[in-house]
Write an enzyme that holds these catalytic residues in place. Structure first.
Site, PDB file in Angstrom:
ATOM      1  N   PHE A  19       3.863  -2.354  17.389  1.00  0.00           N
ATOM      2  CA  PHE A  19       3.458  -0.941  17.479  1.00  0.00           C
ATOM      3  C   PHE A  19       2.141  -0.693  16.718  1.00  0.00           C
ATOM      4  CE2 PHE A  19       4.516   3.229  15.123  1.00  0.00           C
ATOM      5  CZ  PHE A  19       3.826   4.021  16.025  1.00  0.00           C
ATOM      6  N   THR A 138       4.880  -0.597   3.238  1.00  0.00           N
ATOM      7  CA  THR A 138       5.551   0.660   3.563  1.00  0.00           C
ATOM      8  C   THR A 138       5.863   1.489   2.324  1.00  0.00           C
ATOM      9  OG1 THR A 138       7.624   1.549   4.460  1.00  0.00           O
ATOM     10  CG2 THR A 138       7.743  -0.644   3.532  1.00  0.00           C
ATOM     11  N   ASP A 139       6.031   2.784   2.533  1.00  0.00           N
ATOM     12  CA  ASP A 139       6.440   3.652   1.420  1.00  0.00           C
ATOM     13  C   ASP A 139       7.901   3.407   1.013  1.00  0.00           C
ATOM     14  OD1 ASP A 139       7.684   4.777   3.648  1.00  0.00           O
ATOM     15  OD2 ASP A 139       6.990   6.830   3.275  1.00  0.00           O
ATOM     16  N   GLU A 140       8.660   2.712   1.874  1.00  0.00           N
ATOM     17  CA  GLU A 140      10.089   2.531   1.581  1.00  0.00           C
ATOM     18  C   GLU A 140      10.334   1.656   0.351  1.00  0.00           C
ATOM     19  OE1 GLU A 140      12.706   1.968   4.864  1.00  0.00           O
ATOM     20  OE2 GLU A 140      11.510   3.216   6.187  1.00  0.00           O
ATOM     21  N   TYR A 163      15.587  -4.196   4.511  1.00  0.00           N
ATOM     22  CA  TYR A 163      14.194  -4.133   4.988  1.00  0.00           C
ATOM     23  C   TYR A 163      13.247  -3.818   3.835  1.00  0.00           C
ATOM     24  CZ  TYR A 163       9.930  -1.935   6.790  1.00  0.00           C
ATOM     25  OH  TYR A 163       8.619  -1.583   6.994  1.00  0.00           O
ATOM     26  N   LYS A 167      10.253  -6.053   2.042  1.00  0.00           N
ATOM     27  CA  LYS A 167       8.847  -5.626   1.971  1.00  0.00           C
ATOM     28  C   LYS A 167       8.388  -5.543   0.515  1.00  0.00           C
ATOM     29  CE  LYS A 167       6.367  -4.538   4.877  1.00  0.00           C
ATOM     30  NZ  LYS A 167       5.431  -5.303   5.762  1.00  0.00           N
ATOM     31  N   ARG A 227      11.376  12.636   6.398  1.00  0.00           N
ATOM     32  CA  ARG A 227      10.358  11.598   6.539  1.00  0.00           C
ATOM     33  C   ARG A 227       8.992  12.269   6.633  1.00  0.00           C
ATOM     34  NH1 ARG A 227      14.105   9.337   4.961  1.00  0.00           N
ATOM     35  NH2 ARG A 227      15.137   7.444   5.675  1.00  0.00           N
TER      36      ARG A 227
HETATM   37  P1  NAD Z   1       6.886  -3.713  14.969  1.00  0.00           P
HETATM   38  O1  NAD Z   1       8.291  -4.145  14.758  1.00  0.00           O
HETATM   39  O2  NAD Z   1       6.562  -2.777  16.067  1.00  0.00           O
HETATM   40  O3  NAD Z   1       5.951  -4.996  15.173  1.00  0.00           O
HETATM   41  C1  NAD Z   1       6.087  -6.154  14.407  1.00  0.00           C
HETATM   42  C2  NAD Z   1       5.339  -7.282  15.105  1.00  0.00           C
HETATM   43  O4  NAD Z   1       5.483  -8.469  14.314  1.00  0.00           O
HETATM   44  C3  NAD Z   1       5.878  -7.608  16.506  1.00  0.00           C
HETATM   45  O5  NAD Z   1       4.819  -7.748  17.423  1.00  0.00           O
HETATM   46  C4  NAD Z   1       6.612  -8.927  16.309  1.00  0.00           C
HETATM   47  O6  NAD Z   1       6.630  -9.746  17.475  1.00  0.00           O
HETATM   48  C5  NAD Z   1       5.821  -9.562  15.175  1.00  0.00           C
HETATM   49  N1  NAD Z   1       6.611 -10.536  14.415  1.00  0.00           N
HETATM   50  C6  NAD Z   1       7.874 -10.350  13.916  1.00  0.00           C
HETATM   51  N2  NAD Z   1       8.288 -11.484  13.311  1.00  0.00           N
HETATM   52  C7  NAD Z   1       7.271 -12.382  13.407  1.00  0.00           C
HETATM   53  C8  NAD Z   1       7.106 -13.712  12.947  1.00  0.00           C
HETATM   54  N3  NAD Z   1       8.086 -14.362  12.289  1.00  0.00           N
HETATM   55  N4  NAD Z   1       5.931 -14.336  13.196  1.00  0.00           N
HETATM   56  C9  NAD Z   1       4.939 -13.699  13.880  1.00  0.00           C
HETATM   57  N5  NAD Z   1       5.052 -12.438  14.350  1.00  0.00           N
HETATM   58  C10 NAD Z   1       6.209 -11.780  14.102  1.00  0.00           C
HETATM   59  O7  NAD Z   1       6.425  -3.144  13.566  1.00  0.00           O
HETATM   60  P2  NAD Z   1       5.413  -1.955  13.229  1.00  0.00           P
HETATM   61  O8  NAD Z   1       6.163  -0.691  13.188  1.00  0.00           O
HETATM   62  O9  NAD Z   1       4.211  -2.074  14.075  1.00  0.00           O
HETATM   63  O10 NAD Z   1       5.037  -2.326  11.722  1.00  0.00           O
HETATM   64  C11 NAD Z   1       3.947  -3.199  11.436  1.00  0.00           C
HETATM   65  C12 NAD Z   1       3.835  -3.361   9.935  1.00  0.00           C
HETATM   66  O11 NAD Z   1       3.626  -2.098   9.332  1.00  0.00           O
HETATM   67  C13 NAD Z   1       5.089  -3.945   9.278  1.00  0.00           C
HETATM   68  O12 NAD Z   1       4.682  -4.821   8.273  1.00  0.00           O
HETATM   69  C14 NAD Z   1       5.805  -2.724   8.695  1.00  0.00           C
HETATM   70  O13 NAD Z   1       6.547  -3.077   7.581  1.00  0.00           O
HETATM   71  C15 NAD Z   1       4.623  -1.852   8.344  1.00  0.00           C
HETATM   72  N6  NAD Z   1       4.876  -0.392   8.344  1.00  0.00           N
HETATM   73  C16 NAD Z   1       5.449   0.216   9.439  1.00  0.00           C
HETATM   74  C17 NAD Z   1       5.620   1.603   9.445  1.00  0.00           C
HETATM   75  C18 NAD Z   1       6.209   2.321  10.630  1.00  0.00           C
HETATM   76  O14 NAD Z   1       6.428   3.545  10.561  1.00  0.00           O
HETATM   77  N7  NAD Z   1       6.468   1.677  11.746  1.00  0.00           N
HETATM   78  C19 NAD Z   1       5.223   2.357   8.338  1.00  0.00           C
HETATM   79  C20 NAD Z   1       4.664   1.706   7.228  1.00  0.00           C
HETATM   80  C21 NAD Z   1       4.471   0.329   7.265  1.00  0.00           C
HETATM   81  O1  TDX Z   2      19.036   6.952  16.021  1.00  0.00           O
HETATM   82  C1  TDX Z   2      18.551   7.316  14.928  1.00  0.00           C
HETATM   83  N1  TDX Z   2      19.017   8.467  14.347  1.00  0.00           N
HETATM   84  C2  TDX Z   2      18.574   8.928  13.145  1.00  0.00           C
HETATM   85  O2  TDX Z   2      19.029   9.978  12.666  1.00  0.00           O
HETATM   86  C3  TDX Z   2      17.525   6.588  14.245  1.00  0.00           C
HETATM   87  C4  TDX Z   2      16.967   5.318  14.833  1.00  0.00           C
HETATM   88  C5  TDX Z   2      17.078   7.071  13.040  1.00  0.00           C
HETATM   89  N2  TDX Z   2      17.587   8.192  12.488  1.00  0.00           N
HETATM   90  C6  TDX Z   2      17.068   8.688  11.197  1.00  0.00           C
HETATM   91  C7  TDX Z   2      16.995   7.658  10.092  1.00  0.00           C
HETATM   92  C8  TDX Z   2      15.776   8.096   9.305  1.00  0.00           C
HETATM   93  O3  TDX Z   2      16.146   9.100   8.368  1.00  0.00           O
HETATM   94  O4  TDX Z   2      15.708   9.074  11.441  1.00  0.00           O
HETATM   95  C9  TDX Z   2      14.848   8.719  10.344  1.00  0.00           C
HETATM   96  C10 TDX Z   2      13.770   7.786  10.845  1.00  0.00           C
HETATM   97  O5  TDX Z   2      14.412   6.557  11.177  1.00  0.00           O
HETATM   98  P1  TDX Z   2      13.580   5.305  11.756  1.00  0.00           P
HETATM   99  O6  TDX Z   2      12.769   5.763  12.913  1.00  0.00           O
HETATM  100  O7  TDX Z   2      14.545   4.175  11.937  1.00  0.00           O
HETATM  101  O8  TDX Z   2      12.536   5.034  10.569  1.00  0.00           O
HETATM  102  P2  TDX Z   2      12.755   4.712   9.001  1.00  0.00           P
HETATM  103  O9  TDX Z   2      14.077   4.116   8.745  1.00  0.00           O
HETATM  104  O10 TDX Z   2      12.370   5.945   8.253  1.00  0.00           O
HETATM  105  O11 TDX Z   2      11.639   3.560   8.790  1.00  0.00           O
HETATM  106  C11 TDX Z   2      10.337   3.651   9.439  1.00  0.00           C
HETATM  107  O12 TDX Z   2       9.345   4.103   8.535  1.00  0.00           O
HETATM  108  C12 TDX Z   2       8.921   3.219   7.527  1.00  0.00           C
HETATM  109  C13 TDX Z   2       9.930   2.301  10.025  1.00  0.00           C
HETATM  110  O13 TDX Z   2      10.946   1.837  10.898  1.00  0.00           O
HETATM  111  C14 TDX Z   2       9.631   1.288   8.962  1.00  0.00           C
HETATM  112  O14 TDX Z   2       9.169   0.073   9.534  1.00  0.00           O
HETATM  113  C15 TDX Z   2       8.552   1.854   8.067  1.00  0.00           C
HETATM  114  O15 TDX Z   2       8.293   0.967   7.004  1.00  0.00           O
END
Ligand code: NAD
Ligand code: TDX
Length: 357
Positions: A19, A138-140, A163, A167, A227
């Site tokens: 993503f 991540t902020d988590e 998770y 991280k 969030r």
């Molecule tokens: P995502 O799950 O959409 O994408 C992760 C990607 O990493 C995928 O393309 C997957 O194929 C690849 N991957 C997984 N394991 C692998 C491995 N062993 N070797 C090589 N590639 C691998 O995740 P995202 O939401 O795009 O998050 C990207 C980064 O940003 C992560 O490090 C996550 O912790 C961080 N992050 C995400 C969010 C969020 O809201 N999604 C917020 C803050 C930080």
């Molecule tokens: O079906 C659901 N119902 C629900 O109530 C899902 C999937 C989530 N939730 C709640 C859990 C959380 O309070 O919604 C909130 C957001 O959940 P997610 O979308 O799973 O995100 P979160 O757990 O907050 O983590 C995300 O933000 C920080 C990303 O997945 C992480 O990769 C990032 O680091």
């Protein structure tokens, strides 16, 4: 302060088919034609080359399929490509999956990160100064907030899910390689992202998919968890700014000052979906279903990104309502993408995650 905006960078981006990674690859491939960008991705269920259709033919972009857990493969990749910098996004990223399978998260998020750090250290040890390792986190890692306060860069780490623990561990390793070996390393910790190409296991895309298909919208617990949502393209812009301008060893928090309880967010989303799908107002909200809470569910995240704003001049570009509407439009316009990613294993995951709740 321009740190490393050199003409011919050799940049490794990991997780670029996911993503956020796909937005980072797109931004860099378009903005920096002189950089040679290698996108390394294992293509797990979350990685999808359809996310990068518009950049795959660019001459400054190469895709490599591979696993960051495989140390000898990573060492060889560094030896072949002679990268001078890394933006590391590859990770297992879904909290619910980490609760079912923590070890997978240790392998990719911890061991995978240490493999990359080792390869970078060994390749760059003669001259750390012209190289950079950027770890996207991540902020988590900071744990949870009560009703007030915000996470700053000095908030103590207090992760609760497997998770966030993985991280947090990877962040510590990155800092250890900076402090112990002198590796040029920077970290950013970002809040929840939303936007196009988001896998429909996360709250917003899952809810869009379910509303569209008249399926229930599962809300964990009472829906009161908060969030702090940021438009994914604003995160990609922040990564660009931090990558090029941050001081070695520094950390930046990234966030949109945009806190929503889950239930308020879902009501807003339902309102937008009613309009887009020509449904009567209130129709989609009937799908809201309260389900068993997530174990160890963090109550509230809120990011103070003033350091990034003041020191490096980044600001978020989009209001949430506008961004959410754009996101809905993207999912409605990209039915094929959504159909592809929700076929096969997605159905099995969904059943295990939701029907047994
Ligand atoms: P995502 O799950 O959409 O994408 C992760 C990607 O990493 C995928 O393309 C997957 O194929 C690849 N991957 C997984 N394991 C692998 C491995 N062993 N070797 C090589 N590639 C691998 O995740 P995202 O939401 O795009 O998050 C990207 C980064 O940003 C992560 O490090 C996550 O912790 C961080 N992050 C995400 C969010 C969020 O809201 N999604 C917020 C803050 C930080
Ligand atoms: O079906 C659901 N119902 C629900 O109530 C899902 C999937 C989530 N939730 C709640 C859990 C959380 O309070 O919604 C909130 C957001 O959940 P997610 O979308 O799973 O995100 P979160 O757990 O907050 O983590 C995300 O933000 C920080 C990303 O997945 C992480 O990769 C990032 O680091």
């Amino acid at each position: 302060m321009e740190f490393i905006r050199m003409a011919n960078k050799k940049l490794l981006i990991t997780g670029g088919a996911g993503f956020i990674g796909s937005h980072v690859v797109r931004l860099f491939a378009n903005k920096y034609p002189n950089y040679q960008i290698v996108n390394l991705d294992k293509l797990t269920y979350a990685g999808n080359l359809e996310n990068l259709k518009d950049v795959e033919k660019k001459s400054n972009y190469t895709f490599v399929k591979g696993d960051i857990v495989d140390a000898s493969f990573i060492n060889e990749l560094f030896a072949i490509h002679k990268f001078d910098s890394v933006i590391h996004l590859a990770a297992e990223s879904h909290v619910d999956r980490s609760i079912s399978n923590p070890l997978e998260f240790v392998m990719t998020n911890v061991i995978g990160t240490v493999n990359l750090l080792n390869a970078a250290k060994n390749e760059w040890k003669e001259n750390f100064s012209d190289h950079r390792f950027y770890h996207v986190s991540t902020d988590e890692v900071y744990g949870t907030l009560g009703e007030t306060g915000m996470f700053t860069e000095t908030t103590a780490y207090d992760p609760h899910s497997p998770y966030s623990a993985s991280k947090a561990s990877s962040d510590h390793f990155v800092r250890a390689y900076h402090d112990t070996y002198g590796l040029d390393a920077v970290i950013s910790n970002c809040s929840n992202n939303y936007g196009s190409h988001h896998f429909p296991e996360k709250l917003i895309p899952l809810s869009i998919h379910n509303i569209k298909n008249n399926k229930s919208i599962p809300i964990y617990g009472k829906g009161e968890n908060i969030r702090d949502w940021l438009w994914v393209e604003d995160h990609a812009r922040a990564i660009d700014v931090v990558f090029h301008n941050a001081k070695s060893g520094s950390t930046y928090n990234i966030g949109g000052h945009n806190e929503w309880t889950n239930i308020d967010l879902i009501h807003l989303l339902c309102k937008i979906m009613d309009k887009k799908l020509n449904r009567a107002e209130g129709e989609s909200a009937k799908l809201i279903t309260y389900v068993k809470d997530r174990a160890g569910h963090d109550l509230r995240y809120a990011i103070d990104s003033s350091k990034l704003q003041k020191e490096l001049g980044w600001t978020p570009s989009l209001q949430f309502e506008e961004g959410l509407e754009k996101t809905v439009d993207w999912y409605l316009d990209n039915e094929e993408w959504l159909n592809h990613v929700t076929s096969g294993n997605y159905k099995k995951y969904y059943e295990e995650q939701y029907t047994k709740r």
